[in-house]
Write a protein that holds these residues in place. Structure first.
Motif, PDB file in Angstrom:
ATOM      1  N   LEU A  40      -4.950 -21.059 -10.059  1.00  0.00           N
ATOM      2  CA  LEU A  40      -4.762 -22.430  -9.578  1.00  0.00           C
ATOM      3  C   LEU A  40      -4.666 -22.477  -8.052  1.00  0.00           C
ATOM      4  CD1 LEU A  40      -2.286 -23.841 -12.263  1.00  0.00           C
ATOM      5  CD2 LEU A  40      -4.721 -24.344 -12.012  1.00  0.00           C
ATOM      6  N   GLN A  41      -4.010 -21.484  -7.462  1.00  0.00           N
ATOM      7  CA  GLN A  41      -3.943 -21.419  -6.002  1.00  0.00           C
ATOM      8  C   GLN A  41      -5.329 -21.204  -5.410  1.00  0.00           C
ATOM      9  OE1 GLN A  41      -1.027 -18.312  -5.394  1.00  0.00           O
ATOM     10  NE2 GLN A  41       0.635 -19.799  -5.105  1.00  0.00           N
ATOM     11  N   ASP A  42      -6.125 -20.349  -6.068  1.00  0.00           N
ATOM     12  CA  ASP A  42      -7.508 -20.132  -5.619  1.00  0.00           C
ATOM     13  C   ASP A  42      -8.313 -21.428  -5.723  1.00  0.00           C
ATOM     14  OD1 ASP A  42      -6.881 -17.509  -5.108  1.00  0.00           O
ATOM     15  OD2 ASP A  42      -7.830 -16.714  -6.938  1.00  0.00           O
ATOM     16  N   ALA A  43      -8.085 -22.169  -6.798  1.00  0.00           N
ATOM     17  CA  ALA A  43      -8.787 -23.437  -6.970  1.00  0.00           C
ATOM     18  C   ALA A  43      -8.371 -24.429  -5.882  1.00  0.00           C
ATOM     19  CB  ALA A  43      -8.509 -24.018  -8.358  1.00  0.00           C
ATOM     20  N   VAL A  44      -7.082 -24.470  -5.579  1.00  0.00           N
ATOM     21  CA  VAL A  44      -6.596 -25.362  -4.518  1.00  0.00           C
ATOM     22  C   VAL A  44      -7.221 -24.970  -3.184  1.00  0.00           C
ATOM     23  CG1 VAL A  44      -4.550 -25.986  -3.169  1.00  0.00           C
ATOM     24  CG2 VAL A  44      -4.451 -26.037  -5.650  1.00  0.00           C
ATOM     25  N   THR A  45      -7.276 -23.669  -2.904  1.00  0.00           N
ATOM     26  CA  THR A  45      -7.879 -23.185  -1.662  1.00  0.00           C
ATOM     27  C   THR A  45      -9.362 -23.574  -1.591  1.00  0.00           C
ATOM     28  OG1 THR A  45      -6.336 -21.334  -1.598  1.00  0.00           O
ATOM     29  CG2 THR A  45      -8.317 -21.125  -0.270  1.00  0.00           C
ATOM     30  N   ALA A  46     -10.064 -23.365  -2.689  1.00  0.00           N
ATOM     31  CA  ALA A  46     -11.490 -23.706  -2.721  1.00  0.00           C
ATOM     32  C   ALA A  46     -11.694 -25.208  -2.532  1.00  0.00           C
ATOM     33  CB  ALA A  46     -12.112 -23.247  -4.038  1.00  0.00           C
ATOM     34  N   LYS A  47     -10.862 -26.004  -3.179  1.00  0.00           N
ATOM     35  CA  LYS A  47     -10.992 -27.456  -3.055  1.00  0.00           C
ATOM     36  C   LYS A  47     -10.611 -27.923  -1.652  1.00  0.00           C
ATOM     37  CE  LYS A  47     -10.551 -28.414  -7.947  1.00  0.00           C
ATOM     38  NZ  LYS A  47      -9.778 -28.994  -9.023  1.00  0.00           N
TER      39      LYS A  47
END
Length: 118
Positions: A40-47
């Motif tokens: 989820l943190q990776d997704a937040v970073t990507a977004k």
């Protein structure tokens, strides 16, 4: 008393087994939770990166829009000036044509006078 000792040892073994299973389940849960949190943190970073890129693209597009609008305004002014010039030429065409015709007649008349005097 032996019965109580056996029951106590059985209860201790059962409790230890249950505790070990609970500890293993907890560790699995924590592992899965940590993996989920990381994803989820990776997704937040990507977004967040995508949002920053979109904002940058939007700023570029707005700059291009302003440039294009300025160019269109400049072209509209040039078109208005050109239209005014064409209107002047068109409006005075008959007058200019009549003046040119009179000039040509005067030149031919002068030519005829000069040809006759030789």
């Amino acid at each position: 008393i032996e019965q109580i000792l056996e029951d106590s040892k059985a209860l201790e073994a059962e409790t230890t087994a249950t505790e070990s299973k609970a500890q293993a389940d907890y560790e699995a849960f924590v592992g899965k939770s940590n993996a989920l949190i990381k994803s989820l943190q990776d997704a937040v970073t990507a977004k967040s990166k995508a949002i920053a890129a979109a904002k940058s693209d939007k700023a570029d597009a707005n700059a291009d829009l302003e440039s294009t609008v300025g160019e269109l305004e400049s072209l509209a002014e040039y078109e208005a000036d050109l239209h005014a010039e064409c209107d002047f030429v068109f409006k005075n065409f008959d007058v200019r044509q009549k003046a040119r015709k009179q000039e040509m007649e005067a030149i031919q008349s002068a030519k005829a006078i000069l040809s006759g005097s030789r």
